[in-house]
Scaffold this active site. Structure first.
Site, PDB file in Angstrom:
ATOM      1  N   PHE A 129      13.371 -27.862 -16.927  1.00  0.00           N
ATOM      2  CA  PHE A 129      12.748 -26.648 -16.404  1.00  0.00           C
ATOM      3  C   PHE A 129      12.009 -25.965 -17.536  1.00  0.00           C
ATOM      4  O   PHE A 129      12.598 -25.632 -18.557  1.00  0.00           O
ATOM      5  CB  PHE A 129      13.779 -25.680 -15.801  1.00  0.00           C
ATOM      6  CG  PHE A 129      13.113 -24.501 -15.146  1.00  0.00           C
ATOM      7  CD1 PHE A 129      12.621 -24.598 -13.846  1.00  0.00           C
ATOM      8  CD2 PHE A 129      12.915 -23.308 -15.829  1.00  0.00           C
ATOM      9  CE1 PHE A 129      11.955 -23.533 -13.242  1.00  0.00           C
ATOM     10  CE2 PHE A 129      12.248 -22.234 -15.242  1.00  0.00           C
ATOM     11  CZ  PHE A 129      11.776 -22.347 -13.943  1.00  0.00           C
ATOM     12  N   ASP A 216      12.182 -26.586 -26.245  1.00  0.00           N
ATOM     13  CA  ASP A 216      12.215 -25.401 -25.400  1.00  0.00           C
ATOM     14  C   ASP A 216      13.625 -24.825 -25.521  1.00  0.00           C
ATOM     15  O   ASP A 216      14.570 -25.324 -24.914  1.00  0.00           O
ATOM     16  CB  ASP A 216      11.875 -25.787 -23.959  1.00  0.00           C
ATOM     17  CG  ASP A 216      11.982 -24.609 -22.997  1.00  0.00           C
ATOM     18  OD1 ASP A 216      12.594 -23.590 -23.366  1.00  0.00           O
ATOM     19  OD2 ASP A 216      11.465 -24.725 -21.862  1.00  0.00           O
ATOM     20  N   LYS A 245      13.736 -15.089 -23.102  1.00  0.00           N
ATOM     21  CA  LYS A 245      15.022 -14.589 -22.594  1.00  0.00           C
ATOM     22  C   LYS A 245      15.733 -13.593 -23.520  1.00  0.00           C
ATOM     23  O   LYS A 245      15.397 -12.420 -23.529  1.00  0.00           O
ATOM     24  CB  LYS A 245      15.914 -15.785 -22.276  1.00  0.00           C
ATOM     25  CG  LYS A 245      15.381 -16.560 -21.043  1.00  0.00           C
ATOM     26  CD  LYS A 245      16.432 -17.387 -20.396  1.00  0.00           C
ATOM     27  CE  LYS A 245      15.934 -18.227 -19.239  1.00  0.00           C
ATOM     28  NZ  LYS A 245      15.998 -17.570 -17.956  1.00  0.00           N
TER      29      LYS A 245
HETATM   30  N1  PLP Z   1      12.231 -22.764 -20.185  1.00  0.00           N
HETATM   31  C1  PLP Z   1      13.555 -22.731 -19.928  1.00  0.00           C
HETATM   32  C2  PLP Z   1      14.461 -23.721 -20.587  1.00  0.00           C
HETATM   33  C3  PLP Z   1      14.076 -21.782 -19.045  1.00  0.00           C
HETATM   34  O1  PLP Z   1      15.378 -21.770 -18.776  1.00  0.00           O
HETATM   35  C4  PLP Z   1      13.196 -20.857 -18.439  1.00  0.00           C
HETATM   36  C5  PLP Z   1      13.687 -19.871 -17.472  1.00  0.00           C
HETATM   37  O2  PLP Z   1      14.715 -20.017 -16.869  1.00  0.00           O
HETATM   38  C6  PLP Z   1      11.832 -20.932 -18.745  1.00  0.00           C
HETATM   39  C7  PLP Z   1      11.387 -21.888 -19.628  1.00  0.00           C
HETATM   40  C8  PLP Z   1      10.844 -19.986 -18.121  1.00  0.00           C
HETATM   41  O3  PLP Z   1      11.016 -18.707 -18.626  1.00  0.00           O
HETATM   42  P1  PLP Z   1      10.357 -17.434 -17.886  1.00  0.00           P
HETATM   43  O4  PLP Z   1      11.056 -17.291 -16.580  1.00  0.00           O
HETATM   44  O5  PLP Z   1      10.619 -16.287 -18.832  1.00  0.00           O
HETATM   45  O6  PLP Z   1       8.912 -17.712 -17.730  1.00  0.00           O
END
Ligand code: PLP
Length: 397
Positions: A129, A216, A245
């Protein structure tokens, strides 16, 4: 009050919170809840933390926003702090995780074009994700999130998660790959922890091939797994790291950090964000880092996380519904054998906020300030609810 005029993209639970304190939230009728999801890994310092409140109110009274056409001292300070913490060189600031990943994807493409690769490809993992913008949605590895939004973008090669043979095959077959983008532990995908050495093998392959390793760490970072980045637990140095986050403990801020070959790829005009890295967000993030470091909350997350996992393992032992308990630090997944569609609302009715991801993985992402006493309360609330899911023959037999 009604949600009639909100788009229907969230399946919202029918509860609204009035205020919070530490790991606890209080709803509009005064009922209190132990927050074991921490705003989806955002509230690393819990709710209404005094140092965060002071940073926000103090800065709001002085200066909220100026724009990136001027120097922003707090942004420079935060960049220095984050690059020192991650072994990287330069930072770009934005407002969310998806935007941080967009920056990483753009850097990888620039990196490819510098190497005369006309259609640079980024390897992404099944079950990943990375966000909801078109590029990050394409990088995301679940069809459910992508369905209906075609055409997706080109430039991504999908690889099975935690499968080095499959990765080697891609490496042999293609000469247009420029990067691997990976979560050290898949969060939304179900708190999926790869085999030991997996991340190190990705690093080795990237070194051999001249690819960028993009980690990520939007969910795993900010000391959630015990170290500032989860990749540090494998002694892996990524080329690019994305964070969001927990960085602002709720004030929107994301960052894409890059080292060596990727650090200077953006030239003026190549990328930007109106709000990204404004004084308010950066002062808040600096305050968050101050507390995380001063109170050694990484080490604390590792200890409390282990305590919690061990206690859960002890108390859930023998339940046939529980397939596996896994995770690192305060990123914990309890995989069930079957989906439990009512578990989140039942837990809420008992004063516990949890999340279920990938259909049957109970995900716990509490604030890193959770103490042993609260971890015990979390177990005491959650374990009986999981036990209730046992098929009748298991409990009576
Ligand atoms: N990458 C990871 C691993 C995530 O867990 C999330 C959100 O849950 C995101 C990217 C996307 O972040 P945002 O919702 O702040 O755009």
């Amino acid at each position: 009050m009604s949600s009639d005029h909100l788009m229907r993209n969230y399946a919202r639970q029918d509860v609204a919170f009035e205020y919070g304190a530490g790991c606890w939230l209080y709803d509009t009728s005064g009922q209190r809840y132990l927050d074991a999801i921490g705003g989806l890994a955002v509230n690393v310092l819990g709710h209404a933390h005094a140092a965060v409140t002071q940073a926000i109110t103090g800065q709001a009274a002085r200066l909220i926003h100026t724009s990136n056409i001027y120097r922003i001292p707090a942004q420079e300070q935060l960049a220095a702090r984050l690059t020192a913490l991650t072994g990287l060189e330069n930072a770009f600031f934005c407002n969310s995780g998806a935007e941080a990943n967009e920056a990483a994807i753009k850097l990888a493409r620039l990196y490819g074009h510098r190497r005369n690769i006309a259609t640079p490809q980024i390897i992404v993992m099944d079950g990943a994700f990375h966000g909801r913008t078109m590029a990050t949605l394409t990088a995301t590895g679940t069809r459910k999130a992508q369905a209906g939004f075609e055409p997706l973008l080109s430039g991504f090669v999908r690889c099975p998660w935690n499968d080095l043979d499959a990765l080697q095959l891609i490496a042999r077959q293609r000469n247009d790959v420029v990067a691997i983008m990976v979560e050290p532990i898949q969060g939304e995908g179900g708190v999926r922890v790869p085999a030991p050495g997996y991340l190190r093998a990705l690093r080795t392959l990237c070194d051999e091939k001249g690819w960028l390793l993009i980690c990520d760490e939007i969910q795993t970072g900010m000391f959630r797994t015990g170290t500032f980045l989860a990749s540090m637990q494998d002694q892996v140095q990524p080329d690019i790291v994305t964070l969001a986050k927990g960085l602002g403990n709720g004030i929107p801020i994301g960052t894409c950090l890059a080292g060596k070959q990727a650090a200077d790829l953006f030239e003026p005009g190549k990328h930007g964000s109106t709000f990204g890295g404004n004084p308010l967000a950066c002062h808040t993030a600096l305050a968050v880092l101050d507390v995380l470091e001063a109170e050694a909350l990484g080490a604390h997350a590792a200890t409390v996380g282990q305590f919690l996992r061990e206690r859960l393992a002890e108390q859930l032992a023998g339940l046939s519904m529980v397939r596996e308990i896994r995770g690192q630090g305060l990123m914990i997944g309890i995989e069930l054998r079957e989906p439990a569609p009512d578990l989140v609302s039942t837990a809420r009715a008992h004063g516990l906020l949890i999340n279920v991801t990938a259909d049957k993985v109970i995900r716990l992402l509490p604030p890193l300030i959770l103490d042993n006493d609260e971890a015990t309360q979390l177990c005491d609330l959650l374990v009986p609810l999981i036990a209730q899911l046992e098929p009748a023959r298991e409990t009576t037999g």
